[in-house]
Motif scaffolding. Sequence first.
Motif, PDB file in Angstrom:
ATOM      1  N   THR A  13      18.694 -39.720  46.300  1.00  0.00           N
ATOM      2  CA  THR A  13      19.730 -39.153  45.439  1.00  0.00           C
ATOM      3  C   THR A  13      20.455 -38.037  46.148  1.00  0.00           C
ATOM      4  N   PRO A  14      21.676 -37.683  45.690  1.00  0.00           N
ATOM      5  CA  PRO A  14      22.488 -36.686  46.384  1.00  0.00           C
ATOM      6  C   PRO A  14      21.868 -35.310  46.448  1.00  0.00           C
ATOM      7  N   PHE A  15      20.947 -34.962  45.509  1.00  0.00           N
ATOM      8  CA  PHE A  15      20.437 -33.612  45.505  1.00  0.00           C
ATOM      9  C   PHE A  15      19.182 -33.455  46.348  1.00  0.00           C
ATOM     10  N   ALA A  16      18.793 -34.452  47.086  1.00  0.00           N
ATOM     11  CA  ALA A  16      17.592 -34.349  47.905  1.00  0.00           C
ATOM     12  C   ALA A  16      17.942 -33.939  49.321  1.00  0.00           C
ATOM     13  N   PHE A 161      14.107 -26.886  38.387  1.00  0.00           N
ATOM     14  CA  PHE A 161      14.620 -27.228  37.066  1.00  0.00           C
ATOM     15  C   PHE A 161      15.917 -26.446  36.838  1.00  0.00           C
ATOM     16  N   THR A 162      16.906 -26.720  37.679  1.00  0.00           N
ATOM     17  CA  THR A 162      18.157 -25.971  37.717  1.00  0.00           C
ATOM     18  C   THR A 162      19.333 -26.931  37.858  1.00  0.00           C
ATOM     19  N   ASP A 163      20.538 -26.407  37.600  1.00  0.00           N
ATOM     20  CA  ASP A 163      21.736 -27.234  37.715  1.00  0.00           C
ATOM     21  C   ASP A 163      21.996 -27.654  39.155  1.00  0.00           C
ATOM     22  N   GLN A 164      21.789 -26.735  40.084  1.00  0.00           N
ATOM     23  CA  GLN A 164      21.989 -26.996  41.507  1.00  0.00           C
ATOM     24  C   GLN A 164      20.740 -26.596  42.266  1.00  0.00           C
ATOM     25  N   LEU A 165      20.547 -27.197  43.431  1.00  0.00           N
ATOM     26  CA  LEU A 165      19.374 -26.852  44.224  1.00  0.00           C
ATOM     27  C   LEU A 165      19.457 -25.390  44.628  1.00  0.00           C
ATOM     28  N   PRO A 166      18.489 -24.546  44.246  1.00  0.00           N
ATOM     29  CA  PRO A 166      18.552 -23.119  44.561  1.00  0.00           C
ATOM     30  C   PRO A 166      18.219 -22.851  46.022  1.00  0.00           C
ATOM     31  N   ILE A 167      18.565 -21.657  46.470  1.00  0.00           N
ATOM     32  CA  ILE A 167      18.314 -21.275  47.861  1.00  0.00           C
ATOM     33  C   ILE A 167      16.851 -21.438  48.211  1.00  0.00           C
ATOM     34  N   ASP A 173      12.596 -28.916  55.715  1.00  0.00           N
ATOM     35  CA  ASP A 173      11.153 -29.053  55.893  1.00  0.00           C
ATOM     36  C   ASP A 173      10.528 -30.007  54.884  1.00  0.00           C
ATOM     37  N   ALA A 174      11.160 -30.193  53.739  1.00  0.00           N
ATOM     38  CA  ALA A 174      10.601 -31.077  52.711  1.00  0.00           C
ATOM     39  C   ALA A 174      11.719 -31.595  51.827  1.00  0.00           C
ATOM     40  N   LYS A 175      11.489 -32.755  51.231  1.00  0.00           N
ATOM     41  CA  LYS A 175      12.418 -33.299  50.253  1.00  0.00           C
ATOM     42  C   LYS A 175      12.279 -32.500  48.965  1.00  0.00           C
ATOM     43  N   ALA A 176      13.403 -32.121  48.370  1.00  0.00           N
ATOM     44  CA  ALA A 176      13.363 -31.357  47.127  1.00  0.00           C
ATOM     45  C   ALA A 176      14.393 -31.917  46.159  1.00  0.00           C
ATOM     46  N   ALA A 177      14.011 -32.010  44.908  1.00  0.00           N
ATOM     47  CA  ALA A 177      14.900 -32.486  43.857  1.00  0.00           C
ATOM     48  C   ALA A 177      15.265 -31.336  42.943  1.00  0.00           C
ATOM     49  N   ALA A 249       6.257 -28.956  32.047  1.00  0.00           N
ATOM     50  CA  ALA A 249       4.817 -29.136  32.259  1.00  0.00           C
ATOM     51  C   ALA A 249       4.461 -30.603  32.448  1.00  0.00           C
ATOM     52  N   LEU A 250       5.053 -31.475  31.648  1.00  0.00           N
ATOM     53  CA  LEU A 250       4.759 -32.901  31.778  1.00  0.00           C
ATOM     54  C   LEU A 250       5.151 -33.416  33.157  1.00  0.00           C
ATOM     55  N   LEU A 251       6.319 -32.986  33.651  1.00  0.00           N
ATOM     56  CA  LEU A 251       6.755 -33.412  34.978  1.00  0.00           C
ATOM     57  C   LEU A 251       5.872 -32.825  36.067  1.00  0.00           C
ATOM     58  N   MET A 252       5.509 -31.556  35.930  1.00  0.00           N
ATOM     59  CA  MET A 252       4.647 -30.930  36.932  1.00  0.00           C
ATOM     60  C   MET A 252       3.257 -31.570  36.920  1.00  0.00           C
ATOM     61  N   ARG A 253       2.743 -31.837  35.753  1.00  0.00           N
ATOM     62  CA  ARG A 253       1.386 -32.379  35.657  1.00  0.00           C
ATOM     63  C   ARG A 253       1.281 -33.758  36.293  1.00  0.00           C
ATOM     64  N   ASP A 254       2.303 -34.594  36.088  1.00  0.00           N
ATOM     65  CA  ASP A 254       2.195 -35.995  36.473  1.00  0.00           C
ATOM     66  C   ASP A 254       2.887 -36.348  37.787  1.00  0.00           C
ATOM     67  N   ARG A 255       3.890 -35.529  38.211  1.00  0.00           N
ATOM     68  CA  ARG A 255       4.714 -36.001  39.313  1.00  0.00           C
ATOM     69  C   ARG A 255       4.975 -34.981  40.422  1.00  0.00           C
ATOM     70  N   PHE A 256       5.035 -33.695  40.094  1.00  0.00           N
ATOM     71  CA  PHE A 256       5.501 -32.717  41.073  1.00  0.00           C
ATOM     72  C   PHE A 256       4.444 -31.647  41.341  1.00  0.00           C
ATOM     73  N   ASP A 257       4.453 -31.132  42.556  1.00  0.00           N
ATOM     74  CA  ASP A 257       3.436 -30.173  42.994  1.00  0.00           C
ATOM     75  C   ASP A 257       3.947 -28.738  43.025  1.00  0.00           C
ATOM     76  N   ILE A 258       5.234 -28.554  43.308  1.00  0.00           N
ATOM     77  CA  ILE A 258       5.838 -27.223  43.387  1.00  0.00           C
ATOM     78  C   ILE A 258       7.079 -27.229  42.514  1.00  0.00           C
ATOM     79  N   GLY A 259       7.196 -26.247  41.630  1.00  0.00           N
ATOM     80  CA  GLY A 259       8.351 -26.161  40.751  1.00  0.00           C
ATOM     81  C   GLY A 259       8.996 -24.790  40.815  1.00  0.00           C
ATOM     82  N   PHE A 260      10.284 -24.756  40.505  1.00  0.00           N
ATOM     83  CA  PHE A 260      11.035 -23.501  40.450  1.00  0.00           C
ATOM     84  C   PHE A 260      11.989 -23.560  39.267  1.00  0.00           C
TER      85      PHE A 260
END
Length: 406
Positions: A13-16, A161-167, A173-177, A249-260
């Motif tokens: 996706t474009p935001f990765a 969990f933001t409108d645009q990928l934050p700084i 170094d890693a894929k981020a959504a 929480a549901l997304l972090m619990r099941d799919r993601f390891d680091i959140g902001f």
Amino acid sequence: MQRRHLLQFIAATPFAGAAARVAAAPAAEGTKLLVVFLRGAYDCTSLLVPTGNSDFYYASRPNIAIPRPGAADGALPLDTDWGLHPALAQSVLPLYQRKQAAFIAFAGTDDLTRSHFETQDAIELGVAPDSAQRDYRSGFLNRLAGVLGAGPLADVSPIAFTDQLPIVLRGDDAKAANMALAGVARQGIDARQSQIIASMYRNTALAQPVAEGFQVRDEVVRAMQAEMDAASRNAMSPRGFEQVARRMALLMRDRFDIGFVDVGGWDTHVGQGAAKGYLANRFEELGRGVAGFAQEMGDTAWRQTVVVVVSEFGRTFRENGNRGTDHGHGTVYWVLGGGLAAQAGGRIVGEQQALTQATLFQNRDYPVLNEYRAVLGGLFQRMYGLSAAQVAQVFGGATAKDLRLV
């Protein structure tokens, strides 16, 4: 959809960002990290009330101080030196009592600009304030994800969990959504009371002065609101955070390891209130969001989760002439999780000192005794088993400070 396939979809996706790998780290499988950034610099002195030296505190805040412990709407006693804002009685206090929450007083960055934007950028980049160059393509959470992704946590997945990928999550170094879960809720200016009062003076000698007074007031409020909106950088409101925390929480619990996630609305120059009022309402919303996140994670995942709440700086110890507070220096960080160490949970940790006029930084602010890169570096060492070299990849030039939080 299997996790591997989900990550492949996100990467397309474009935001990765592009993927890269760095030195390996013995990351703990299943460990979760959420960073909550309170944009606008919240008033930590109202959150964590310095009850141990209350005379100086109450003299410095005659209109906005939180009442003494035991009084109506008084501070909730945490130990002999500190109390908690009563708006958090039903949300964060139970976590603290279960040793699943701790506070780091006198925390922050050594940046002295007192600029929302300069300091927010410096923290997200993870660089020292005197750094000669700032690479806005590389945030510290992206570098952390890269370090972890080279080790046993090979499919580490960060999300904002933001409108645009934050700084903080930018980088190679890693894929981020990024995925915004709530719209931005802004505070409007309600003119109803102004109109009622003005109508009382209509057709009298005071009609024009009253109208002009309200006009000036409205101009000032609009200017202050514009500054708050700018300082928030389009972050969701605390109420918005409360509404989406369980989905996070549901997304972090099941799919993601680091959140902001970033939460705005904390630049309280005017009328911040005390035990009740504007700031108290924001604390209540934020606290319910944090407690809802913990509950939705479930006992098992919550034991492997750490939530860190930070802000760019604190606010002045003394109230200003508008019954608010201005840009300060040191602040208070929150650390929450079901697996906090026994010696850290339910405590105020880190280096501390008595709050007196002589110990205030520049005679106005909390000093910074627990520098954020050192504190987070020590936390990441504990959570993931990072070496000093790996911490240096995340926070170049910083020496980890182990507060034994986990």
